[in-house]
Scaffold this active site. Structure first.
Site, PDB file in Angstrom:
ATOM      1  NE  ARG A 113     -25.078  -1.947  16.791  1.00  0.00           N
ATOM      2  CZ  ARG A 113     -25.727  -1.867  17.993  1.00  0.00           C
ATOM      3  NH1 ARG A 113     -26.785  -0.828  17.949  1.00  0.00           N
ATOM      4  NH2 ARG A 113     -25.601  -2.566  19.045  1.00  0.00           N
ATOM      5  CE  LYS A 135      -9.499  -1.421  -0.410  1.00  0.00           C
ATOM      6  NZ  LYS A 135      -7.977  -1.912  -0.802  1.00  0.00           N
ATOM      7  CD  GLU A 177      -2.258   5.422  -5.556  1.00  0.00           C
ATOM      8  OE1 GLU A 177      -2.848   4.554  -6.360  1.00  0.00           O
ATOM      9  OE2 GLU A 177      -1.332   4.976  -4.435  1.00  0.00           O
ATOM     10  CE  LYS A 213      -9.438   2.973  -5.615  1.00  0.00           C
ATOM     11  NZ  LYS A 213      -8.893   3.557  -4.527  1.00  0.00           N
ATOM     12  CD  GLU A 223      -8.360  -5.361  -1.905  1.00  0.00           C
ATOM     13  OE1 GLU A 223      -8.882  -4.963  -1.012  1.00  0.00           O
ATOM     14  OE2 GLU A 223      -7.164  -5.178  -2.251  1.00  0.00           O
ATOM     15  NE  ARG A 227     -11.215  -1.982  -3.881  1.00  0.00           N
ATOM     16  CZ  ARG A 227     -12.119  -1.357  -3.138  1.00  0.00           C
ATOM     17  NH1 ARG A 227     -13.587  -1.572  -3.045  1.00  0.00           N
ATOM     18  NH2 ARG A 227     -11.863  -0.233  -2.586  1.00  0.00           N
ATOM     19  CG  ASN A 231      -3.966  -4.312  -3.762  1.00  0.00           C
ATOM     20  OD1 ASN A 231      -4.200  -3.044  -3.181  1.00  0.00           O
ATOM     21  ND2 ASN A 231      -4.603  -5.360  -3.321  1.00  0.00           N
ATOM     22  CG  HIS A 234      -0.356   0.376  -3.439  1.00  0.00           C
ATOM     23  ND1 HIS A 234      -0.369   0.676  -4.807  1.00  0.00           N
ATOM     24  CD2 HIS A 234      -0.928   1.204  -2.752  1.00  0.00           C
ATOM     25  CE1 HIS A 234      -1.004   2.007  -5.032  1.00  0.00           C
ATOM     26  NE2 HIS A 234      -1.382   2.390  -3.810  1.00  0.00           N
ATOM     27  CG  HIS A 238       0.839  -0.457   1.570  1.00  0.00           C
ATOM     28  ND1 HIS A 238      -0.401  -1.114   1.503  1.00  0.00           N
ATOM     29  CD2 HIS A 238       0.617   0.957   1.498  1.00  0.00           C
ATOM     30  CE1 HIS A 238      -1.221   0.010   1.226  1.00  0.00           C
ATOM     31  NE2 HIS A 238      -0.666   1.144   1.323  1.00  0.00           N
ATOM     32  CG  HIS A 254       0.303   6.529  -0.207  1.00  0.00           C
ATOM     33  ND1 HIS A 254       0.597   5.227   0.179  1.00  0.00           N
ATOM     34  CD2 HIS A 254      -0.135   6.211  -1.462  1.00  0.00           C
ATOM     35  CE1 HIS A 254      -0.080   4.301  -0.276  1.00  0.00           C
ATOM     36  NE2 HIS A 254      -0.637   4.913  -1.546  1.00  0.00           N
TER      37      HIS A 254
END
Lengths: 352, 352
Positions: A113, A135, A177, A213, A223, A227, A231, A234, A238, A254
């Site tokens: 946990r 993330k 980025e 960022k 998000e 936020r 994206n 992206h 993606h 990427h």
């Protein structure tokens, strides 16, 4: 230099003394360092030097590459931690690119946990992207980052020395980025980017990029709103990345995929938002100058649209985009039709 | 009746209108109900009735039993959610005992980095234990709850009606946790317990038990200190449970194992803490009156000690116990030697 992110420090080029202090202060029962076969060879010696007399840690090695960011590798590493009798007062140090920090963060966030972890991103991409925002995640089959948590590392160490270990293609991947951060939030940074030396990324670009960022994610950690501007590029990017992974013998990395995504989404920004055609041209000229053109077969479009339908950013089955207002400003939650997405892919395809 | 736990409501015997309100307020894109084959048959009709006109949800069925609380079942359910095109605005309702609420909570906490979930515990054990505290988790091979998170459900619904579906042995399993709550925190509750009717558990015992646990976990959500008293009986109890699962054709259930653990740890409390021999006698007499005696072979002791060495509550390789001061009061972080653990197992073994 040091900034605070969600109450935890991000250190820039300050060496590893703050890590020694953290380990001493928290009296960890055991320290583990997660590496892949590349960072084991190229980056671990740098960390080892930086830790001086403290060499009392265990190395766990995983395999490099997005295709290994899976639950199976997590199970292997959880079991390794168990074999070492790791308890809740253990520390996991993730030394590597986004695969290592994303997966290592998830492993730490869920082992018993949650145990403490520290990220030492060693690629430009992970330094400017995965270093802030908490993330963590792994892929589920072909679905990227489908399983994960929001969990904040105890500290992040960004050291330019690691970048010297990288091939130019990797540097350009991370640079995409930095470009994005300029486009969505800072026109002054974007001007600096236009005039920068790609042979040696100036630390100032990294610090500014991370700071942008960080401001955004601190404002909206889960998000829910702002936020989402991160994206930009992206959503389509993606889907392109997934397509390329599945179809190309030498897939895009990427950053390269995100560059295609940014070009498509900049085009859409001009059609449905306020980005001017002149600004679109500046973006197109600059990105095509430094990134190779990807040749996108028309029969790829259906597969890309299908991937978009599974995008985890969708809400109520609506594809939501973040689109530029101008260079340095971005909106979010804009619904875009499949027709316009295809139009943007055709726009990209026709670029020379 | 309603109490607040970590800012989210726990409803007692108020029906499912608050669930309808929650769904409407949050405008979920999709609603999923996780059940196992038992709750699908016995509990889903009760929920279905309670939801009246709202029947727009998808059922996901898993298999009942601790042996299915695994990462493999999580992968199956994550993929089912993906097949349904579940997005981040989806809600997962976990309808079942601890296996369903622990695993469903973990699945929700990690799917697309976290979706909302609601717990409807349907066994007495899960109503008085798993209902508060935000622990989610799955087992890793034979290691119980090794992987998980602390994540708070949007709401918990405790309905006595579900208890009517349970065999007496299941009721007694949950009753062991109520007894524990009395022993560690409330001598008045313990007196009520001594005089209670086991044929029909009074809702008041459940509410008091949940309220005690809630006070403790709100004071210490991440188990840094006080919360550890909830582990009374669970250090040895978990090891007994693991042993029994691995060795007995008809293994002990959780409560039965915890009863053995409470008896051993009450004995240790008398040896190294302030519990008087008279109080120990009261506990022994009551527990042996209502729970069957487990016959523990002496060759089991080594295996139990080995399991204890892997207990996730250990710190710096020290076995830490929570021990009673008296009936209604408990200490934590007390180191106990292997010799004394064996002595306590022998004490249990010799009980008539």
């Amino acid at each position: 230099m040091e900034i605070s992110s969600n109450g935890k420090p991000i250190y820039f080029n300050l060496g590893f003394n703050p890590l020694l202090n953290l380990i001493e202060k928290n009296n960890y029962s055991q320290v583990f360092v997660l590496v892949d076969e590349h960072t084991s060879e190229l980056c671990l010696p740098i960390l080892r030097d930086g830790l001086g007399d403290f060499q009392n840690y265990s190395i766990i090695e995983t395999q490099a590459g997005e295709q290994h960011k899976t639950i199976d590798f997590c199970i292997g590493i959880w079991n390794t931690l168990l074999d070492f009798n790791a308890d809740r007062k253990s520390l996991l140090i993730n030394l590597g690119g986004g695969v290592v920090t994303d997966m290592g963060g998830f492993i730490a966030a869920t082992f018993k946990r949650g145990i403490d972890f520290v990220n030492i991103p060693t690629t430009l991409l992970s330094q400017v992207d995965a270093s802030v925002g908490g993330k963590t995640g792994i892929d589920l089959d072909e679905n990227k980052n489908m399983i994960g948590t929001f969990s904040i590392p105890e500290a992040v160490f960004i050291e330019s020395e690691f970048l010297e270990t990288l091939p130019k293609r990797e540097i350009l991947s991370g640079f995409a980025e930095i470009i994005k951060h300029g486009l969505i939030a800072d026109d002054v940074l974007f001007d600096q980017i236009l005039n920068s030396n790609l042979e040696s990324i100036h630390p100032d670009l990294i610090i500014k990029s991370v700071t942008i960022k960080n401001k955004i994610v601190e404002h909206d950690p889960k998000e829910k709103g702002l936020r989402k501007i991160l994206n930009f590029g992206h959503t389509i990017g993606h889907a392109i990345e997934t397509y390329s992974l599945q179809n190309d013998p030498q897939p895009l990395n990427h950053g390269e995929a995100i560059v295609v995504g940014m070009l498509c989404e900049a085009y859409i920004s001009t059609v449905v938002n306020k980005l001017t055609p002149e600004e679109l041209n500046i973006i197109v000229d600059f990105l095509l100058k430094i990134y190779p053109k990807y040749s996108l077969e028309e029969n790829a479009f259906d597969q890309i649209l299908l991937t978009l339908a599974y995008d985890k950013k969708n809400e109520n089955h609506q594809l939501m985009f973040s689109l530029l207002n101008r260079i340095g400003d971005c909106d979010f939650n804009i619904n875009v039709s499949n027709e316009l997405i295809i139009e943007s892919l055709n726009f990209y395809q026709d670029l020379k």
